[in-house]
Design an enzyme around this catalytic site. Sequence first.
Site, PDB file in Angstrom:
ATOM      1  N   LYS A 240       0.887  -1.172   0.000  1.00  0.00           N
ATOM      2  CA  LYS A 240       0.000   0.000   0.000  1.00  0.00           C
ATOM      3  C   LYS A 240       0.924   1.221   0.000  1.00  0.00           C
ATOM      4  O   LYS A 240       1.200   1.824   1.045  1.00  0.00           O
ATOM      5  CB  LYS A 240      -0.899  -0.058   1.233  1.00  0.00           C
ATOM      6  CG  LYS A 240      -2.193   0.705   1.062  1.00  0.00           C
ATOM      7  CD  LYS A 240      -3.202   0.361   2.129  1.00  0.00           C
ATOM      8  CE  LYS A 240      -4.278   1.434   2.235  1.00  0.00           C
ATOM      9  NZ  LYS A 240      -5.050   1.685   1.022  1.00  0.00           N
TER      10      LYS A 240
HETATM   11  C1  PLP Z   1      -6.356  -0.599  -4.075  1.00  0.00           C
HETATM   12  C2  PLP Z   1      -7.090  -1.128  -2.885  1.00  0.00           C
HETATM   13  N1  PLP Z   1      -7.655  -2.347  -2.947  1.00  0.00           N
HETATM   14  C3  PLP Z   1      -8.322  -2.873  -1.908  1.00  0.00           C
HETATM   15  C4  PLP Z   1      -8.470  -2.172  -0.725  1.00  0.00           C
HETATM   16  C5  PLP Z   1      -9.204  -2.783   0.426  1.00  0.00           C
HETATM   17  O1  PLP Z   1      -8.323  -3.080   1.465  1.00  0.00           O
HETATM   18  P1  PLP Z   1      -8.769  -3.070   2.985  1.00  0.00           P
HETATM   19  O2  PLP Z   1      -9.960  -3.936   3.089  1.00  0.00           O
HETATM   20  O3  PLP Z   1      -7.607  -3.625   3.715  1.00  0.00           O
HETATM   21  O4  PLP Z   1      -9.068  -1.659   3.346  1.00  0.00           O
HETATM   22  C6  PLP Z   1      -7.904  -0.895  -0.615  1.00  0.00           C
HETATM   23  C7  PLP Z   1      -8.015  -0.132   0.625  1.00  0.00           C
HETATM   24  O5  PLP Z   1      -7.100  -0.131   1.413  1.00  0.00           O
HETATM   25  C8  PLP Z   1      -7.199  -0.367  -1.712  1.00  0.00           C
HETATM   26  O6  PLP Z   1      -6.648   0.852  -1.651  1.00  0.00           O
END
Ligand code: PLP
Length: 310
Positions: free
Chosen positions: A157
């Site tokens: 991330k």
């Molecule tokens: C590109 C992306 N995909 C999926 C997610 C979903 O991840 P999470 O459930 O850990 O927030 C996020 C959010 O963080 C994201 O930025």
Amino acid sequence: MEKSEWIWMNGDFVPWDEANVHVLSHGLHYGSGVFEGIRCYETDRGPAVFRHREHLERLAKSAQLVHMQLPYDLEELRGATHELIRRNGLTSCYIRPIAFRGYGEMGLYAQTAPIDLAVAVWPWGSYLGEEGKRNGVTAKVSSWRRISSAGLIPQAKASGQYLNSILAKTETARAGYEEAILLDERGFVCEGSGENIFLVRDGVIVTPSHAASILDGISRRSVIQIAHDLGYTVEQRDLARAELYVAEEAFLCGTAAELVPVREIDDHALGEPGEITRVIQAKFEDALHGRAQEYAEWLDLVEQPSRVTS
Ligand SMILES: Cc1ncc(COP(=O)(O)O)c(C=O)c1O
């Protein structure tokens, strides 16, 4: 955005308006940062952070993947976040930790630029709106493909990588849709701009696997666990674009958006949110808000100072 009073920055609590960085910070120029999106919910037992440890572990993993050494350990960050929520007097909030290369050296191999670390918390409603959570959102497949491990690290991330999501979101928002769906570099379904995606096909819940360059979403992991516990079959496999149009149900899930049904994709109507979506959404909401005893360990309670009674 709605301000709160304090931001934690490099070990200190600083007033919101003073949590500033130098314009020549490395992260601003090259996107050299990693961050998390976490939520704290009001529960019967007080404010509680949903899957706090997993989010902090992902932050550490993202940092490691882009060769950054976090200057604080995860327990310190957890404690700082609890204290920040208390100091700001919040019972529920969005939590944004970010670590980035700061000011001191330019160029791409700036090993002496410091790593700055901040955590901000503020009240923030569901990313795609309460109405979207109730009745579903419209989505469009973006012409931009999701970043792949051919050039970046989809599992991290990392700040700079979000230009990909921004391009997709901007394109589909300008075309009048509420959310973007990105295909992976091979052309299989990957995820939303900030959420993982699930479809229901012949009563089976299907979601792209890690081979599709997804972010390993913590909401996704939670949904898979809940679906299994409720007795549904969950398959992680490649999904063809056309399966989006013939699915019985579709939904997105992520920390910012929570669980949101999709009612239309590329102008193909999927209709009202379906039963499986509704059942999983209700249990997921119960887990977030501390109403599901079986998922109580997912909540990291923010201890409140004990009241002195006299
Ligand atoms: C590109 C992306 N995909 C999926 C997610 C979903 O991840 P999470 O459930 O850990 O927030 C996020 C959010 O963080 C994201 O930025």
